[in-house]
Design an enzyme around this catalytic site. Structure first.
Site, PDB file in Angstrom:
ATOM      1  N   GLU A  46      -6.145   1.168  17.163  1.00 51.15           N
ATOM      2  CA  GLU A  46      -4.872   0.949  16.478  1.00 51.15           C
ATOM      3  C   GLU A  46      -4.318  -0.432  16.801  1.00 51.15           C
ATOM      4  O   GLU A  46      -3.796  -1.133  15.934  1.00 51.15           O
ATOM      5  CB  GLU A  46      -3.886   2.045  16.902  1.00 51.15           C
ATOM      6  N   ASP A  50      -3.897  -3.176  13.678  1.00 48.57           N
ATOM      7  CA  ASP A  50      -2.597  -3.744  13.341  1.00 48.57           C
ATOM      8  C   ASP A  50      -2.712  -5.243  13.116  1.00 48.57           C
ATOM      9  O   ASP A  50      -2.118  -5.801  12.181  1.00 48.57           O
ATOM     10  CB  ASP A  50      -1.612  -3.443  14.468  1.00 48.57           C
ATOM     11  N   ASP A 119      -0.863   5.272  12.813  1.00 53.01           N
ATOM     12  CA  ASP A 119      -1.824   4.833  13.831  1.00 53.01           C
ATOM     13  C   ASP A 119      -3.261   5.067  13.364  1.00 53.01           C
ATOM     14  O   ASP A 119      -4.144   4.230  13.585  1.00 53.01           O
ATOM     15  CB  ASP A 119      -1.595   5.590  15.141  1.00 53.01           C
ATOM     16  N   GLU A 122      -4.283   2.348  10.818  1.00 54.23           N
ATOM     17  CA  GLU A 122      -4.605   1.079  11.468  1.00 54.23           C
ATOM     18  C   GLU A 122      -5.923   1.178  12.235  1.00 54.23           C
ATOM     19  O   GLU A 122      -6.703   0.217  12.276  1.00 54.23           O
ATOM     20  CB  GLU A 122      -3.466   0.672  12.402  1.00 54.23           C
TER      21      GLU A 122
END
Length: 230
Positions: A46, A50, A119, A122
């Site tokens: 995650e 991102d 989450d 990502e």
């Protein structure tokens, strides 16, 4: 119950990428409540996803509006990479059905929780990136975010409203926006705006208009608040 390999194969079909390393996709869809010493959760992925998402969306926004200033682009970027938007895309791809999580988390509606879905989204981006590289990850993101990049301006314009709703939903006063600096020549000033909540959280942004700086600050604070809620 379908075998895990079948579940992952259905996810691959929806995202349009067949993994060389299926363990990456499995890790991306493993919540912390289910992880063990031999089964890692998706938190590290995650973190990477991102950043990959931010890079690809920033690039797409530059291409979409070559003349836009940084103060205009920043709130659009924040609106598109927010956990809320990532969760929307995860719902589109039905990732919730493929996430493995602990029993208590599952019983509390974990498959529908915005933070968990965001989450996972990502993390899947990071898994694609590690499995096949940036070009494939970029293509995947642009497919998954199709339509959202084109409406980024409208999404960014909602940042102040969204922040006010966040505050009111928690019994707080509306956010306070304050000009804390102004620089540049009189004909092209740059405004520095701080937004602060009654609970103390704040964010600062700059733009060539007060409105754009306020929107950017609101979007940044929303993203920070969403991260803190995880």
């Amino acid at each position: 119950m379908a075998a895990r390999s079948e579940v992952l194969a259905r996810v691959e079909a929806r995202i349009g990428h067949v993994f060389s390393r299926s363990d990456l996709l499995d890790e991306a869809l493993t919540h912390a409540s289910f992880s063990t010493n031999v089964r890692p959760d998706n938190q590290r992925l995650e973190f990477l996803g991102d950043r990959v998402l931010g890079l690809v969306i920033a690039e797409a926004l530059l291409v979409q509006d070559p003349g836009a200033a940084e103060g205009v682009l920043a709130p659009r970027l924040n609106a598109l990479v927010r956990k809320e938007t990532c969760a929307e895309v995860a719902v589109d791809l039905d990732l919730g059905a493929a996430i493995v999580m602990g029993r208590s988390e599952m019983l509390s509606g974990g498959r529908r929780k915005q933070a968990i879905l965001g989450d996972a989204m990502e993390s899947v981006i990071a898994a694609v990136y590690l499995d096949a590289g940036l070009d494939v990850a970029r293509a995947f993101i642009l497919r998954a975010w199709a339509g959202r990049v084109e409406t980024a301006e409208a999404r960014a314009a909602d940042a102040k409203s969204a922040l006010q709703e966040w505050a009111q939903g928690r019994g707080q006063e509306p956010p306070d926006y304050r000009e804390i600096a102004r620089s540049g020549p009189p004909h092209a000033p740059i405004f520095t705006i701080e937004v602060r909540l009654a609970s103390g959280e704040s964010a600062v942004a700059q733009a060539r208009s007060k409105r754009a700086a306020q929107q950017s600050a609101a979007a940044q604070l929303l993203k920070s608040l969403e991260t803190g809620d995880e």
